[in-house]
Design an enzyme around this catalytic site. Structure first.
Site, mmCIF file in Angstrom:
data_model
loop_
_atom_site.group_PDB
_atom_site.id
_atom_site.type_symbol
_atom_site.label_atom_id
_atom_site.label_comp_id
_atom_site.label_asym_id
_atom_site.label_seq_id
_atom_site.Cartn_x
_atom_site.Cartn_y
_atom_site.Cartn_z
ATOM 1 N N CYS A 153 7.360 1.429 7.690
ATOM 2 C CA CYS A 153 6.813 2.359 7.208
ATOM 3 C C CYS A 153 7.868 2.640 5.834
ATOM 4 C CB CYS A 153 6.446 3.798 7.478
ATOM 5 S SG CYS A 153 5.788 5.193 6.514
ATOM 6 N N LEU A 154 7.558 2.752 4.509
ATOM 7 C CA LEU A 154 8.530 2.804 3.630
ATOM 8 C C LEU A 154 9.320 4.258 3.709
ATOM 9 C CD1 LEU A 154 6.551 1.904 0.334
ATOM 10 C CD2 LEU A 154 8.512 0.475 1.634
ATOM 11 N N HIS A 196 -1.224 9.356 7.021
ATOM 12 C CA HIS A 196 -0.304 9.873 6.222
ATOM 13 C C HIS A 196 -1.290 10.817 5.581
ATOM 14 C CE1 HIS A 196 3.628 8.063 6.076
ATOM 15 N NE2 HIS A 196 3.141 6.995 5.848
ATOM 16 N N GLN A 199 3.554 10.391 0.148
ATOM 17 C CA GLN A 199 4.725 9.583 0.162
ATOM 18 C C GLN A 199 5.213 9.485 -1.177
ATOM 19 O OE1 GLN A 199 2.808 5.828 2.431
ATOM 20 N NE2 GLN A 199 4.985 5.901 3.220
ATOM 21 N N HIS A 229 -2.822 3.254 8.708
ATOM 22 C CA HIS A 229 -1.637 3.711 8.391
ATOM 23 C C HIS A 229 -1.599 4.704 7.389
ATOM 24 C CE1 HIS A 229 3.049 3.254 8.646
ATOM 25 N NE2 HIS A 229 2.891 3.927 7.793
ATOM 26 N N GLU A 230 -2.348 4.478 6.133
ATOM 27 C CA GLU A 230 -2.290 5.279 5.142
ATOM 28 C C GLU A 230 -3.139 6.509 5.284
ATOM 29 O OE1 GLU A 230 0.234 2.790 3.645
ATOM 30 O OE2 GLU A 230 -0.351 5.002 2.880
ATOM 31 N N GLY A 270 0.700 -1.257 0.122
ATOM 32 C CA GLY A 270 0.082 0.059 0.102
ATOM 33 C C GLY A 270 0.856 1.249 0.077
#
Length: 275
Positions: free
Chosen positions: A173-174, A219, A130, A215-216, A125
């Site tokens: 997290c990326l 962001h 991001q 999580h997204e 995802g």
């Protein structure tokens, strides 16, 4: 506590059709689900469990109201491929993310590029900020492999309700490469959003998809996963965050826009919260 995923393909209901981009038959493999989206990976360890069935309701409506929110302009949605992951402490991750009101070919191309970078960075995802685009958009695929599973696109998502049951998982997290730590989140959420065509729908998510979404969604609110950690957990990754701050300064030549050692506790909704 580390995260272990056992999401079977049968959990991905065909009622997802209005928000999915089909590329192949559903995969029956669960081996790829040890990766966590933009939250890049969860690792399987001691505690394994079976994720509850996702309950889905879709309502195709187009009378969505943007209220007083700021609408993204064409310039806000402009981008150059290939997209690159924005890492902490880049201020883009804290910036306001605007609502999308234009559902055109450019948006579809942006979604394609987001999926492309998501797969290349080994995630399931990704949120638009991001990749440096401050709009209300996220993508994910619970299987995490190009050509397998189904791709989900959420535009302008909002939380209607979330469960009282809170679950602790070891999250990554990326935008924080190599950093993993425990985060508490509700086990399930009920949301409404728009799909890639602009149609409005409502959906209930639980288990892995609910955690990916939360999580997204954070962001999209300018909230980062360490904002939800306890002070004890945060202390365990303190040095890693400082390393990323120094990396940002070396790369840009500018001082870090935020520093963990002078951080003031950010006010975030308990558990998850509504937007």
């Amino acid at each position: 506590m580390a995260f272990a995923s056992c999401l079977h393909s049968s959990y991905l209901s065909n009622t997802f059709l209005p928000i999915l981009r089909h590329r192949s038959a559903l995969s029956t493999s669960t081996s790829h689900l040890h990766r966590f989206c933009s939250p890049s990976r969860f690792f399987s360890s001691a505690n394994r469990f079976r994720l509850p069935l996702m309950q889905v309701q879709v309502q195709a409506k187009r009378g969505f109201s943007f209220k007083e929110e700021v609408i993204a302009s064409p310039a806000d949605l402009s981008f150059e491929a290939p997209l690159k992951i924005v890492e902490y402490p880049d201020p883009i991750l804290r910036a306001k993310n605007k609502l999308i009101s234009t559902f055109d070919d450019n948006l579809k191309k942006l979604v394609d590029e987001m999926f492309d970078v998501m797969y290349k960075t080994d995630g399931i995802g990704l949120s638009a900020p991001q990749v440096g685009i401050n709009v209300q958009l996220m993508v994910f695929n619970p299987v995490g492999e190009r050509g397998e599973g189904e791709e989900i696109v959420l535009v302008n998502p909002r939380v209607n309700k979330y469960s009282k049951k809170i679950v602790l998982f070891n999250e990554g997290c990326l935008s924080f490469p190599g950093i993993y730590a425990d985060v508490e989140r509700p086990e399930s959420v009920k949301i409404d959003a728009r799909d890639i065509t602009g149609a409005r729908f409502m959906i209930n998510l639980s288990g892995l998809p609910a955690r990916v979404f939360q999580h997204e969604f954070d962001h999209l609110q300018g909230t980062l996963f360490f904002d939800r950690m306890t002070e004890e957990v945060l202390d365990s990754i303190h040095a890693n965050l400082q390393d990323l701050e120094r990396k940002y300064e070396d790369r840009t030549g500018f001082p870090s826009p935020e520093r963990i050692e002078t951080r003031k506790r950010r006010k975030v909704a308990a558990g998850f919260g509504k937007s």
